[in-house]
Design an enzyme around this catalytic site. Structure first.
Site, mmCIF file in Angstrom:
data_model
loop_
_atom_site.group_PDB
_atom_site.id
_atom_site.type_symbol
_atom_site.label_atom_id
_atom_site.label_comp_id
_atom_site.label_asym_id
_atom_site.label_seq_id
_atom_site.Cartn_x
_atom_site.Cartn_y
_atom_site.Cartn_z
ATOM 1 N N ASP A 1 2.600 -1.821 -4.331
ATOM 2 C CA ASP A 1 1.218 -1.375 -4.339
ATOM 3 C C ASP A 1 0.480 -2.191 -5.395
ATOM 4 O OD1 ASP A 1 -0.158 1.357 -3.074
ATOM 5 O OD2 ASP A 1 -1.202 0.622 -4.849
ATOM 6 N N TYR B 1 -14.564 -1.979 8.008
ATOM 7 C CA TYR B 1 -13.144 -1.638 8.185
ATOM 8 C C TYR B 1 -12.727 -1.812 9.650
ATOM 9 C CZ TYR B 1 -9.194 1.679 8.669
ATOM 10 O OH TYR B 1 -7.998 2.296 8.962
ATOM 11 N N ARG C 1 -1.253 -0.841 -7.595
ATOM 12 C CA ARG C 1 -1.133 -0.063 -8.829
ATOM 13 C C ARG C 1 0.290 0.462 -8.951
ATOM 14 N NH1 ARG C 1 -5.413 1.920 -6.308
ATOM 15 N NH2 ARG C 1 -7.423 1.164 -7.016
ATOM 16 N N ASP D 1 -0.433 -7.356 -5.260
ATOM 17 C CA ASP D 1 -1.771 -7.410 -4.683
ATOM 18 C C ASP D 1 -1.621 -8.291 -3.448
ATOM 19 O OD1 ASP D 1 -4.296 -8.134 -3.892
ATOM 20 O OD2 ASP D 1 -5.030 -8.544 -5.919
ATOM 21 N N GLY E 1 0.824 -1.207 0.000
ATOM 22 C CA GLY E 1 0.000 0.000 0.000
ATOM 23 C C GLY E 1 0.856 1.254 0.000
ATOM 24 N N LYS F 1 -10.040 -4.364 11.271
ATOM 25 C CA LYS F 1 -8.867 -3.907 12.029
ATOM 26 C C LYS F 1 -8.837 -4.550 13.422
ATOM 27 C CE LYS F 1 -6.584 -1.297 9.181
ATOM 28 N NZ LYS F 1 -5.292 -1.794 8.682
ATOM 29 N N LEU G 1 -0.457 7.415 3.742
ATOM 30 C CA LEU G 1 0.626 7.224 4.707
ATOM 31 C C LEU G 1 1.884 6.687 4.028
ATOM 32 C CD1 LEU G 1 0.720 7.535 7.798
ATOM 33 C CD2 LEU G 1 0.211 5.105 7.949
HETATM 34 N N1 SER Z 1 -8.648 7.657 8.866
HETATM 35 C C1 SER Z 1 -9.276 6.384 8.830
HETATM 36 C C2 SER Z 1 -10.645 6.455 8.285
HETATM 37 O O1 SER Z 1 -11.253 7.492 8.410
HETATM 38 C C3 SER Z 1 -9.350 5.835 10.212
HETATM 39 O O2 SER Z 1 -8.464 4.810 10.336
HETATM 40 O O3 SER Z 1 -11.120 5.492 7.786
#
Ligand code: SER
Length: 326
Positions: A35, A140, A37, A50, A9, A144, A14
């Protein structure tokens, strides 16, 4: 011995900034960006990966003698809600591949970015403790939180040195965020500097934990370089920078642009944000590996505005291309 580092990534918000930081620290030849791409005319070592493809990951790790992996590739909170099952599948399979390849290939250290998205209604909203109940309400966040437990599992069961931070929203000028609930806090600076009005997708008073990019990068490097015995939390560390709401960041920006026009049109992202902490207790990170943020809202705003003024005068380029990374 210097590590050989693979970053997944790498083109994201980041990664685009972490890669130059890692290259500055360990040498350009020791850091491999990857990445899903490619970037035309990329400068430096790059592999198309990937991360959901374990064979490809293994191939690169073997061929390039990789000793550390920073696994940044993920679909973030807001885009994740468009396709929750796909988000879970991609985020989990990519991270499980990284863990399993790391175990099989004898990788020394793995970095796993977690997020304030792991918190839900069961956690205190203010100064949310590290060991809060995790009951996330986004795909998400669920991925996590599950990933944190897998990190701890691989450490406990196989001794794999996985280290993790729960990033707040990351505010930076070098690269653009993509698909996050905290993205407004970057976009608002771009609007102000370009002299445009800004329509905010969160409520005026929706306070969220945020961190300036330089602090986020420094925290990552400090965590990864801390003595192993200091890393007492093997799920993930809370990390605090500066918490603020849209109206508070607007006030900070109006110190420079008094006529900056902001309106509020909350959408589905407001519901995501409402379940996340207002502020974070990061005493464990401070105690275990000496974490200390340097940027408060005022310093962040000054630095963002000065840097974006240069960007829009075309003095500095945008890094990365984003979409698919933490
Ligand atoms: N910045 C991220 C988001 O908003 C939080 O981990 O998804």
């Amino acid at each position: 011995m210097q590590p050989t580092i693979l970053v997944t990534g790498a083109n994201g918000q980041l990664g685009s900034v972490l890669i130059p930081a890692l290259r500055g620290r360990y040498g350009s030849e020791r850091v491999i960006a990857s990445d899903i791409r490619s970037v035309p005319n990329y400068r430096g070592r790059f592999e198309l990966i990937d991360a959901t493809d374990a064979d490809r990951l293994t191939q690169v790790v073997r061929e390039q003698n990789v000793t550390q992996i920073y696994h940044l590739a993920a679909i973030l909170s807001a885009s994740g809600e468009q396709q929750p099952i796909r988000t879970w599948n991609i985020n989990m399979s990519a991270f499980l591949n990284v863990l399993e390849v790391s175990r099989q290939e004898g990788i020394d250290k793995v970095f796993y970015p977690s997020s304030i998205a792991v918190f839900g209604e069961g956690a205190e909203l203010d100064h949310t403790p590290n060991d809060s109940v995790l009951d996330p309400l986004t795909s998400y966040g669920i991925s996590k939180a599950a990933g944190e437990n897998w990190a701890q599992y691989y450490f406990a069961k196989y001794g794999l040195d996985v280290r993790s931070i729960r990033y707040p929203g990351v505010i930076g000028h070098q690269s653009d965020p993509g698909g996050g609930t905290t993205d407004y806090a970057v976009e608002i600076f771009h609007a102000a500097v370009q002299g445009k009005p800004f329509s905010c997708f969160l409520q005026a008073d929706e306070r969220l934990p945020m961190i300036f990019m330089d602090d986020a990068i420094r925290a990552t490097l400090e965590l990864m370089e801390a003595p192993k015995e200091n890393i007492r939390i093997r799920t993930s560390y809370n990390l605090a920078g500066a918490s603020f709401s849209p109206e508070e960041v607007t006030a900070a920006i109006r110190q420079y642009y008094p006529d900056f026009d902001v309106s509020y049109v909350p959408d589905y992202r407001q519901e995501i944000a409402a379940k996340w902490p207002n502020s974070i207790d990061d005493s464990a990170a401070r105690g275990d590996w000496g974490w200390q943020p340097e940027y408060d809202l005022k310093k962040m705003a000054k630095t963002m505005i000065e840097a974006l003024q240069k960007r829009y005068n075309r003095e500095t380029p945008l890094l990365g291309n984003n979409q698919f990374a933490a």
